[in-house]
Design a protein around this motif. Structure first.
Motif, short mmCIF file in Angstrom:
data_model
loop_
_atom_site.label_atom_id
_atom_site.label_comp_id
_atom_site.label_asym_id
_atom_site.label_seq_id
_atom_site.Cartn_x
_atom_site.Cartn_y
_atom_site.Cartn_z
N ALA B 32 -28.62 -15.86 -4.58
CA ALA B 32 -28.57 -16.91 -5.61
C ALA B 32 -27.71 -16.41 -6.75
CB ALA B 32 -29.98 -17.24 -6.11
N TYR B 33 -26.95 -17.32 -7.34
CA TYR B 33 -26.07 -16.88 -8.42
C TYR B 33 -25.65 -18.06 -9.30
CZ TYR B 33 -22.78 -18.36 -4.80
OH TYR B 33 -22.14 -19.06 -3.82
N LEU B 34 -25.23 -17.70 -10.51
CA LEU B 34 -24.72 -18.67 -11.48
C LEU B 34 -23.20 -18.70 -11.37
CD1 LEU B 34 -25.04 -20.52 -14.07
CD2 LEU B 34 -24.80 -18.41 -15.40
N THR B 35 -22.68 -19.89 -11.29
CA THR B 35 -21.23 -20.07 -11.27
C THR B 35 -20.79 -20.77 -12.54
OG1 THR B 35 -21.11 -20.22 -8.87
CG2 THR B 35 -19.33 -21.22 -10.09
N VAL B 36 -19.86 -20.16 -13.25
CA VAL B 36 -19.28 -20.82 -14.42
C VAL B 36 -18.18 -21.75 -13.93
CG1 VAL B 36 -18.07 -20.50 -16.61
CG2 VAL B 36 -19.87 -18.90 -15.92
N ALA B 37 -18.35 -23.02 -14.23
CA ALA B 37 -17.52 -24.03 -13.58
C ALA B 37 -16.27 -24.39 -14.36
CB ALA B 37 -18.36 -25.28 -13.32
N GLU B 38 -16.12 -23.83 -15.54
CA GLU B 38 -14.98 -24.23 -16.36
C GLU B 38 -13.99 -23.07 -16.49
OE1 GLU B 38 -16.33 -24.48 -20.56
OE2 GLU B 38 -18.20 -23.90 -19.64
N PHE B 39 -12.75 -23.42 -16.73
CA PHE B 39 -11.71 -22.41 -16.91
C PHE B 39 -11.11 -22.57 -18.29
CE2 PHE B 39 -7.22 -21.10 -16.64
CZ PHE B 39 -7.44 -19.76 -16.39
N ARG B 40 -11.07 -21.50 -19.06
CA ARG B 40 -10.53 -21.58 -20.42
C ARG B 40 -9.16 -20.91 -20.51
NH1 ARG B 40 -14.15 -22.86 -24.16
NH2 ARG B 40 -12.31 -23.60 -25.22
N GLY B 41 -9.06 -19.69 -20.04
CA GLY B 41 -7.74 -19.08 -19.95
C GLY B 41 -7.18 -18.51 -21.24
N PHE B 42 -8.04 -18.27 -22.23
CA PHE B 42 -7.54 -17.77 -23.52
C PHE B 42 -6.79 -16.44 -23.38
CE2 PHE B 42 -8.95 -20.13 -27.33
CZ PHE B 42 -9.62 -21.16 -26.71
N GLU B 43 -7.28 -15.57 -22.50
CA GLU B 43 -6.64 -14.26 -22.37
C GLU B 43 -5.17 -14.41 -22.00
OE1 GLU B 43 -8.96 -12.24 -19.47
OE2 GLU B 43 -10.35 -11.41 -20.95
N LYS B 44 -4.89 -15.39 -21.17
CA LYS B 44 -3.51 -15.53 -20.68
C LYS B 44 -2.64 -16.31 -21.65
CE LYS B 44 -0.77 -14.19 -17.58
NZ LYS B 44 -0.53 -12.73 -17.50
N PHE B 45 -3.14 -17.45 -22.12
CA PHE B 45 -2.23 -18.26 -22.94
C PHE B 45 -2.05 -17.72 -24.36
CE2 PHE B 45 -6.04 -21.11 -23.57
CZ PHE B 45 -6.11 -21.01 -24.95
N CYS B 46 -2.89 -16.73 -24.75
CA CYS B 46 -2.67 -16.10 -26.05
C CYS B 46 -1.54 -15.07 -25.99
CB CYS B 46 -3.94 -15.44 -26.56
SG CYS B 46 -5.15 -16.63 -27.19
N TYR B 382 -6.46 -6.11 -27.97
CA TYR B 382 -5.10 -6.64 -28.05
C TYR B 382 -4.06 -5.53 -27.94
CZ TYR B 382 -7.66 -10.45 -30.43
OH TYR B 382 -8.55 -11.44 -30.78
N GLN B 383 -2.94 -5.88 -27.33
CA GLN B 383 -1.74 -5.05 -27.39
C GLN B 383 -0.61 -5.94 -27.89
OE1 GLN B 383 -1.16 -3.48 -23.45
NE2 GLN B 383 -2.97 -2.17 -23.53
N ALA B 384 0.19 -5.40 -28.83
CA ALA B 384 1.27 -6.20 -29.41
C ALA B 384 2.54 -5.36 -29.52
CB ALA B 384 0.86 -6.70 -30.80
N ASN B 385 3.69 -6.03 -29.43
CA ASN B 385 4.95 -5.31 -29.59
C ASN B 385 5.25 -5.11 -31.09
OD1 ASN B 385 6.06 -7.67 -30.58
ND2 ASN B 385 7.08 -8.22 -28.65
N ASP B 386 6.38 -4.51 -31.40
CA ASP B 386 6.66 -4.15 -32.80
C ASP B 386 6.79 -5.37 -33.71
OD1 ASP B 386 6.57 -1.53 -32.14
OD2 ASP B 386 8.74 -1.25 -32.00
N LEU B 390 1.85 -10.66 -29.14
CA LEU B 390 0.86 -10.12 -28.19
C LEU B 390 1.45 -10.00 -26.79
CD1 LEU B 390 -2.12 -12.14 -29.57
CD2 LEU B 390 -2.11 -9.65 -29.32
N THR B 391 1.21 -8.84 -26.20
CA THR B 391 1.65 -8.62 -24.82
C THR B 391 0.47 -8.57 -23.86
OG1 THR B 391 1.63 -6.24 -25.24
CG2 THR B 391 3.74 -7.40 -25.52
N LYS B 392 -0.71 -8.33 -24.38
CA LYS B 392 -1.90 -8.30 -23.52
C LYS B 392 -3.14 -8.62 -24.36
CE LYS B 392 -4.41 -5.20 -20.33
NZ LYS B 392 -4.85 -6.26 -19.46
N VAL B 393 -4.01 -9.43 -23.77
CA VAL B 393 -5.26 -9.80 -24.44
C VAL B 393 -6.40 -9.64 -23.44
CG1 VAL B 393 -6.58 -11.68 -25.51
CG2 VAL B 393 -4.13 -11.46 -25.98
N ASN B 394 -7.43 -8.94 -23.83
CA ASN B 394 -8.61 -8.83 -22.98
C ASN B 394 -9.85 -9.13 -23.81
OD1 ASN B 394 -9.92 -8.34 -20.53
ND2 ASN B 394 -10.47 -6.26 -21.15
N LEU B 395 -10.66 -10.05 -23.31
CA LEU B 395 -11.90 -10.42 -23.99
C LEU B 395 -13.05 -10.17 -23.04
CD1 LEU B 395 -10.76 -13.97 -25.24
CD2 LEU B 395 -10.45 -11.80 -26.43
#
Lengths: 165, 478
Positions: B32-46, B382-386, B390-395
């Protein structure tokens, strides 16, 4: 700058509702700002993006509530006034979002939970521009000026028993 | 015959999820498990956005915990920029955080969890909600609204927005607090101290009334994670600590080192990631949020909450509490702490300082921000260039930390309730109760109340739907 609600008078609460970064949708905020200048130290007012359930407790402490908002309606009049009536039940008919309640439901919660519902009316200023921009259009502000005269009459006549025409 | 039972959507949680229960040939639970049914995508589109936009962007992740994302984001941003905000700004941020904890805990307890205890399974579904309570118990409804409002008012005034705050900027705050607002906010939180104490009493009464259920429902040992500072409960800043089932410290690290201790995996069945403690057994299972925080923190520095903590600890002989329903109990102790801490901060003269911002210089780099969101430990990385792009976002949000534990809880509860390949209607709510213990945030701001659209679908081995039943289709219980 946002401050705590100033309860200058306990009888009437004026609330401006809307988003100030959506052109005419911010007219309610702008009207509250203008009213505060005209009633320095003498107006209980608040500005909101949208009311939530917590606002029921606030409105229950006032005799009268005047909501100022933008209204996209067809017609020549600069503004419309409608009485806000609490819904029969304080349970929403449909599902709800915790941070957005309609006024009828807020008034019902004020009545059923806090024991008092103010006389409430919505003053909707005719508005048509809702793009992302920070200024209310001049045409809408002209109409807001007329609506403000009505609101000022309401405030000055409060408690006299007379109705504003 | 194997079957799949789906509870879709799960109600009285934040966001949209569904539960899947897989049955084996003999009709008992395989998984048995919980499935999160929505997709937000903040990590990528930021990615590609400018670093300093993030506190405002990420507060839109959720309508329940916008402050948490706003604060974790600005902390991560400042870590990248190498900036320290002035002391008054830190205090204003913590004050805002206390407002968020107060409103969120009050909302979850009264609106989401309490109906499970205050109404019966045999009542019609539409009555099994906060609005059922609202109409039958005015005192409780008043407490719920007043407590939440006191927190919301803090967020509104300090954060510059009741729903999505904007006041935190890299280097500090965009505005200071005026004395009139300070006095009003103090009056607000002072007026709810007794309500907060009563909330703790309510949950204690529930625990005493349902002692067996509290002790056995979704109860299992695990590791626990939370922030600690000076050996005390800490919600805003501190070291990340993990303890084992006996309360023994197994790890303690700074936020920037989190990837050395926590791994992330993508779950093919859900849009949320799962995390694991890399040095832990049982798949790295650990838990976060209120239950975990009170298991991790040796003490609470505010007197009323500390007294409640001592009483709470006695119930488990001074050891960590493992039973999931105690999340609610722990949550109310934290609510009391938030009220007390908000009063402390508002009493601090420095909270009125106009020195709330230092200049920042555009730069790149890497930074991690962490705090204890109401629902658990929250990392922004966050990782950002000079240029500051932002080059990478992890939440990592609390739901990811608790994902494995929630599935374990759902499975444990389902195993006790599903018999002969079917499920009584009232058991649907029991499975949801297991999820509500964790108060998961599915990164969304809509919440289903009223007529609960809960539906169970039974699917045969060929994938065909055998039957589909919803709340309200069932006859009243005995």
């Amino acid at each position: 700058m946002k401050q705590a609600l100033r309860r200058a008078r306990a009888d009437v609460l004026v609330v401006g509702v809307g988003s100030p970064i959506r052109q005419d949708d911010g007219v309610g905020h702008e009207m509250v700002r203008l009213l505060a200048q005209r009633f320095p130290g003498g107006l209980s007012s608040e500005v909101l993006f949208e009311p939530d359930i917590g606002f029921a407790e606030t409105v229950s402490r006032f005799a009268e509530l005047i909501v100022l908002d933008a209204w996209d309606f067809d017609g020549p009049e600069p503004y419309r006034v409608v009485d806000l009536v609490p819904s029969a039940s304080c349970a929403p008919v449909q599902s709800f979002v915790s941070h957005v309640f309609d006024w009828e439901l807020i008034l019902a919660v004020a009545r059923d939970v806090f024991g008092h519902v103010p006389k409430a009316r919505l003053v909707g200023v005719r508005a048509s521009a809702f793009e992302y921009a920070e200024q209310v259009t001049p045409a809408c502000m002209l109409r807001a000026g007329e609506a403000l005269e009505f609101v000022e009459r309401c405030l000055s006549l409060f408690g006299s028993g007379a109705e504003v025409g | 015959m194997p079957k799949v039972i789906r509870i879709d959507p799960v109600t009285r949680i934040e966001g949209h999820g569904r539960v899947v229960v897989r049955l084996n040939d003999v009709g008992t639970v395989d998984d048995a498990y919980l499935t999160v049914a929505e997709f937000r995508g903040f990590e990528k589109f930021c990615e590609g956005r400018m670093l300093w936009e993030m506190p405002t962007i990420t507060s839109r992740i959720c309508g329940f915990c916008p402050v948490s994302h706003h604060l974790a984001s600005v902390k991560a941003t400042e870590a990248v920029l190498g900036t320290q905000p002035p002391p008054a700004a830190v205090k204003l941020r913590e004050l805002m955080h206390m407002g968020q904890v107060l409103q969120s805990h009050a909302l979850h307890f009264y609106f989401c969890a309490l109906p499970d205890f205050a109404v019966t399974d045999t009542m019609p579904p539409e009555a099994r909600s906060a609005f059922g309570l609202l109409q039958t118990n005015k005192a409780v409804a008043q407490s719920a609204i007043k407590l939440r409002k006191a927190g919301q008012d803090i967020v509104d005034i300090v954060g510059g927005g009741r729903l999505h705050p904007v006041a935190c900027i890299p280097g500090g705050m965009s505005k200071s607090l005026d004395n009139y607002s300070r006095v009003e906010l103090f009056r607000g939180v002072h007026s709810v101290v007794k309500l907060a104490q009563h909330a703790v009493k309510m949950v204690k009464d529930l625990q005493q009334k349902h002692t067996h259920t509290f002790q056995t429902f979704a109860a299992f040992p695990s590791l626990y994670m939370g922030l600690v500072k000076d050996e005390r409960l800490e919600l805003y800043d501190g070291a990340v600590r993990l303890v084992d089932q006996d309360g023994v410290k197994v790890a303690e690290f700074e936020a920037k080192d989190y990837l050395s201790h926590i791994s992330e995996t993508v779950d093919e069945k859900s849009w949320t990631k799962h995390t694991a403690f890399m040095s832990g057994g049982e798949g790295g299972l650990y838990r976060v949020a209120s239950l975990a925080r009170l298991n991790v923190a040796p003490s609470i520095h505010t007197p009323l909450a500390q007294a409640e903590l001592q009483e709470y600890r006695q119930l488990s002989g001074g050891k960590p509490q493992h039973a999931s329903l105690f999340y609610h109990y722990a949550r109310m102790i934290e609510l009391l702490y938030a009220v007390e801490r908000a009063k402390e901060l508002l009493n601090d003269p420095e909270i009125l300082s106009s020195d709330v911002r230092v200049p920042v210089k555009r730069s790149g780099g890497e930074g991690v921000g962490v705090l204890e969101a109401p629902r658990g430990t929250l990392f922004h990385h966050y990782q950002a260039n000079d240029d500051g792009r932002l080059t990478k976002v992890n939440l990592i949000v609390s739901t990811a930390h608790n994902a494995i534990a929630m599935n374990r809880s759902i499975r444990d509860v389902a195993q006790t309730l599903v018999k002969d390949g079917d499920i009584p209607e009232k058991s649907l709510n029991r499975i949801e109760m297991a999820i509500r213990c964790y108060d998961p945030c599915l990164s969304c701001s809509s919440h289903a109340h009223g007529r609960m659209p809960l539906e169970v679908t039974i699917v045969g081995p060929d994938g065909a739907v055998v039957s589909r039943r919803r709340h309200g289709d069932f006859p009243p219980g005995p």
